[in-house]
Design a protein around this motif. Sequence first.
Motif, PDB file in Angstrom:
ATOM      1  N   MET A   1     -83.454  23.483  -8.894  1.00 30.53           N
ATOM      2  CA  MET A   1     -84.727  22.615  -8.245  1.00 30.53           C
ATOM      3  C   MET A   1     -84.414  21.058  -7.983  1.00 30.53           C
ATOM      4  SD  MET A   1     -88.171  23.305  -6.912  1.00 30.53           S
ATOM      5  CE  MET A   1     -87.666  25.130  -6.525  1.00 30.53           C
ATOM      6  N   ARG A   2     -83.865  21.069  -9.749  1.00 27.46           N
ATOM      7  CA  ARG A   2     -83.857  19.421  -9.741  1.00 27.46           C
ATOM      8  C   ARG A   2     -83.101  18.733  -9.176  1.00 27.46           C
ATOM      9  NH1 ARG A   2     -84.768  19.720 -15.228  1.00 27.46           N
ATOM     10  NH2 ARG A   2     -87.739  20.033 -15.056  1.00 27.46           N
ATOM     11  N   GLY A   3     -82.349  18.910  -9.554  1.00 31.49           N
ATOM     12  CA  GLY A   3     -80.737  18.355  -8.792  1.00 31.49           C
ATOM     13  C   GLY A   3     -80.539  18.166  -7.147  1.00 31.49           C
ATOM     14  N   ARG A   4     -81.487  18.621  -6.873  1.00 27.23           N
ATOM     15  CA  ARG A   4     -81.846  18.840  -5.339  1.00 27.23           C
ATOM     16  C   ARG A   4     -82.360  18.036  -4.601  1.00 27.23           C
ATOM     17  NH1 ARG A   4     -81.118  24.750  -5.453  1.00 27.23           N
ATOM     18  NH2 ARG A   4     -82.963  24.942  -5.108  1.00 27.23           N
ATOM     19  N   VAL A   5     -83.706  17.772  -5.669  1.00 29.67           N
ATOM     20  CA  VAL A   5     -85.291  16.956  -5.262  1.00 29.67           C
ATOM     21  C   VAL A   5     -84.051  15.679  -5.902  1.00 29.67           C
ATOM     22  CG1 VAL A   5     -87.320  15.951  -6.310  1.00 29.67           C
ATOM     23  CG2 VAL A   5     -86.651  18.103  -6.096  1.00 29.67           C
ATOM     24  N   THR A   6     -83.686  15.361  -7.395  1.00 35.20           N
ATOM     25  CA  THR A   6     -82.276  14.024  -7.509  1.00 35.20           C
ATOM     26  C   THR A   6     -81.631  13.998  -6.648  1.00 35.20           C
ATOM     27  OG1 THR A   6     -83.225  15.191 -10.139  1.00 35.20           O
ATOM     28  CG2 THR A   6     -81.577  12.900  -9.332  1.00 35.20           C
ATOM     29  N   VAL A   7     -81.087  14.338  -6.476  1.00 35.13           N
ATOM     30  CA  VAL A   7     -79.987  14.358  -4.901  1.00 35.13           C
ATOM     31  C   VAL A   7     -80.345  13.575  -3.352  1.00 35.13           C
ATOM     32  CG1 VAL A   7     -78.315  14.837  -3.356  1.00 35.13           C
ATOM     33  CG2 VAL A   7     -78.083  15.566  -5.176  1.00 35.13           C
ATOM     34  N   GLY A   8     -81.762  14.332  -3.049  1.00 36.75           N
ATOM     35  CA  GLY A   8     -82.558  13.925  -2.039  1.00 36.75           C
ATOM     36  C   GLY A   8     -83.625  12.409  -1.759  1.00 36.75           C
ATOM     37  N   PHE A   9     -83.489  12.416  -2.985  1.00 38.33           N
ATOM     38  CA  PHE A   9     -83.760  10.840  -3.304  1.00 38.33           C
ATOM     39  C   PHE A   9     -83.265   9.695  -3.835  1.00 38.33           C
ATOM     40  CE2 PHE A   9     -88.477  12.536  -4.727  1.00 38.33           C
ATOM     41  CZ  PHE A   9     -89.138  11.510  -4.744  1.00 38.33           C
TER      42      PHE A   9
ATOM     43  N   LEU B   1     -80.233  10.094  -1.184  1.00 37.23           N
ATOM     44  CA  LEU B   1     -79.683  10.047  -0.286  1.00 37.23           C
ATOM     45  C   LEU B   1     -80.901   9.455   0.571  1.00 37.23           C
ATOM     46  CD1 LEU B   1     -78.342  14.131   0.341  1.00 37.23           C
ATOM     47  CD2 LEU B   1     -77.280  11.653   0.104  1.00 37.23           C
ATOM     48  N   LEU B   2     -81.845  10.061  -0.014  1.00 37.89           N
ATOM     49  CA  LEU B   2     -82.389   8.925   0.780  1.00 37.89           C
ATOM     50  C   LEU B   2     -83.310   7.527   0.503  1.00 37.89           C
ATOM     51  CD1 LEU B   2     -85.580   8.686   2.510  1.00 37.89           C
ATOM     52  CD2 LEU B   2     -86.949   9.112   0.745  1.00 37.89           C
ATOM     53  N   ALA B   3     -82.772   6.866  -0.873  1.00 38.28           N
ATOM     54  CA  ALA B   3     -82.709   5.453  -1.243  1.00 38.28           C
ATOM     55  C   ALA B   3     -81.115   5.054  -0.015  1.00 38.28           C
ATOM     56  CB  ALA B   3     -82.347   5.846  -2.411  1.00 38.28           C
ATOM     57  N   LEU B   4     -80.552   5.911  -0.159  1.00 38.07           N
ATOM     58  CA  LEU B   4     -79.394   5.468   0.714  1.00 38.07           C
ATOM     59  C   LEU B   4     -78.842   5.068   2.267  1.00 38.07           C
ATOM     60  CD1 LEU B   4     -75.965   5.537   0.704  1.00 38.07           C
ATOM     61  CD2 LEU B   4     -75.649   7.612   0.608  1.00 38.07           C
ATOM     62  N   GLY B   5     -79.795   6.554   2.674  1.00 38.15           N
ATOM     63  CA  GLY B   5     -80.281   5.425   4.046  1.00 38.15           C
ATOM     64  C   GLY B   5     -80.751   4.383   4.436  1.00 38.15           C
ATOM     65  N   LEU B   6     -81.757   3.875   3.731  1.00 42.72           N
ATOM     66  CA  LEU B   6     -82.799   2.974   3.079  1.00 42.72           C
ATOM     67  C   LEU B   6     -82.014   1.811   3.027  1.00 42.72           C
ATOM     68  CD1 LEU B   6     -86.459   4.383   1.835  1.00 42.72           C
ATOM     69  CD2 LEU B   6     -85.241   4.343   4.844  1.00 42.72           C
ATOM     70  N   SER B   7     -81.204   1.430   2.289  1.00 40.25           N
ATOM     71  CA  SER B   7     -80.925   0.701   1.984  1.00 40.25           C
ATOM     72  C   SER B   7     -79.311   0.084   2.944  1.00 40.25           C
ATOM     73  CB  SER B   7     -80.364   1.054   0.656  1.00 40.25           C
ATOM     74  OG  SER B   7     -78.811   1.836   0.640  1.00 40.25           O
ATOM     75  N   ALA B   8     -78.876   1.410   3.057  1.00 38.90           N
ATOM     76  CA  ALA B   8     -77.723   1.057   4.165  1.00 38.90           C
ATOM     77  C   ALA B   8     -78.134   0.659   5.692  1.00 38.90           C
ATOM     78  CB  ALA B   8     -77.176   2.561   5.001  1.00 38.90           C
TER      79      ALA B   8
ATOM     80  N   GLY C   1     -83.309   5.089  -6.362  1.00 40.01           N
ATOM     81  CA  GLY C   1     -83.524   6.055  -6.144  1.00 40.01           C
ATOM     82  C   GLY C   1     -83.132   7.805  -6.629  1.00 40.01           C
ATOM     83  N   LEU C   2     -81.753   7.797  -7.161  1.00 35.27           N
ATOM     84  CA  LEU C   2     -81.385   8.343  -8.501  1.00 35.27           C
ATOM     85  C   LEU C   2     -82.286   8.665  -9.232  1.00 35.27           C
ATOM     86  CD1 LEU C   2     -77.978   8.452  -8.502  1.00 35.27           C
ATOM     87  CD2 LEU C   2     -78.983  10.185  -7.133  1.00 35.27           C
ATOM     88  N   GLY C   3     -82.545   7.275 -10.518  1.00 38.00           N
ATOM     89  CA  GLY C   3     -83.648   7.986 -11.517  1.00 38.00           C
ATOM     90  C   GLY C   3     -85.052   8.101 -10.692  1.00 38.00           C
ATOM     91  N   VAL C   4     -85.510   7.425  -9.951  1.00 38.95           N
ATOM     92  CA  VAL C   4     -87.367   7.975  -9.236  1.00 38.95           C
ATOM     93  C   VAL C   4     -87.251   9.481  -9.655  1.00 38.95           C
ATOM     94  CG1 VAL C   4     -88.935   7.483  -7.886  1.00 38.95           C
ATOM     95  CG2 VAL C   4     -87.742   5.763  -8.976  1.00 38.95           C
ATOM     96  N   GLY C   5     -86.169   9.797  -8.372  1.00 40.56           N
ATOM     97  CA  GLY C   5     -86.113  11.412  -8.349  1.00 40.56           C
ATOM     98  C   GLY C   5     -85.548  12.267  -9.411  1.00 40.56           C
TER      99      GLY C   5
END
Length: 444
Positions: free
Chosen positions: A1-9, A11-18, A167-171
């Motif tokens: 679950m921790r890995g999924r939350v980290t990846v989710g953050f 991907l969100l950071a990637l989408g926003l930055s893109a 984003g990964l660090g914050v996640g």
Amino acid sequence: MRGRVTVGFGLLALGLSALLSGLAWTLVTRTMVSQTEQTALVETALDRSEVENALSTGAAGLPAVLEGVPGTDSAAVLAQVDGRWYATSPSLGPTSLPTELVSMVNGGQEATQRIRVDGTLHLAVGLPLTGGRGGYFEVYSLSEMQRTARVLSLGLVAAAVVTVLMGLGVGRFASRLALRPLTELNRVAADVAAGRLSARLDADGDPDLEKLAGSFNQTVEDLQRHVIADARFAVDVSHELRTPMTTMLNSMQVIQNRRDQLPESVREPVELLADELERFRALVVDLLEISRHDAGDQVVRETVRVGDLVRRAADAAAGRVVTSIDPAVSGLMMEVDKRRLERVVANLVGNAETHGGGCTGVRVEPGEHGLRIVVDDTGPGIAPGRRARVFERFARGGSSERTGVGLGLAIVERHVALHDGHVHVEESPGGGARFVVELPTSAS
């Protein structure tokens, strides 16, 4: 679950930055192109005025006039006057201009268009000459704007990468913070599963966790009460059984002492009854021992020379047993529960004698994490798939293999665990089974 939350953050950071990088790049490049075109139109208009003035006065020929045009930022100047072309650059001639651009200018309209000449991007600007005599053109290099756009692109890509990493660090931090109650619950549940029923879940003032912590702790408390009650009942029963058991053993001893006076027909049943009484005695002793453990009997440590303790316990369990002590640990002093460790050695040697075809030797030697006590036998050995189960209470194997029947090996595992150690089964090099007890010397 921790890995999924980290990846989710991430991907969100990637989408926003893109998205932000794309918007920034579009707006900036469009602004740069617009400003470049406006500047080029102004400069071209000023240069066209000079050319028209020179043509109207007839002071000089058109080639000379074009060469005199300032054209600070332009790469080439071209003019079409009365159907004839004039150019200042051999590489940027009339053929470099798009037909549509020339047609629009000759039609009386000003026009701009980006063109690529020899792999380099240019901006062509055309303005009509007065009187419908033709058109005036200037070509501007856009290489500087391209370099600026590349630098901007690299900067935006670097910013996007940094944003994703952040984003990964914050996640990771957010998931650790959000899942800390679940991590604590897993830890406490693992402690309870390992038999540490005193473990409790602390809500730490978290309103979302208080109800779960309360229910969990209540369940563990109820379980602990039941386990202690059952263990005390087993202790009481074992104590009560010792008196009739002692009476029966003494009576059997009297009968065996007068065996010669017994009829031949009852001698064999008496021998069988004596063996079963001995097994019953061992079972009651083991039941009392493991019940004490379940009831929370405390560990009483004292400093002993481990090698001597092992030798005495092995000899007491099966007469004279070959016990070898490595010189590296012959003088090792450890703080252990003497009674429990003696019981560990006695049970392993007794198990080898009863179920393993006989004990071939006991060794005390240095181990990877401290001290090793090794007991070998000559039996058929234990299949790898059943080696963990021999330490279960009353575990039984098939007819072709020996397992720990009764409580002896279960007691061994619990007593070793109380010393922060570990016991496991291996295959003996000479055949049979090898029981290995590993004790940390740091726990001494």
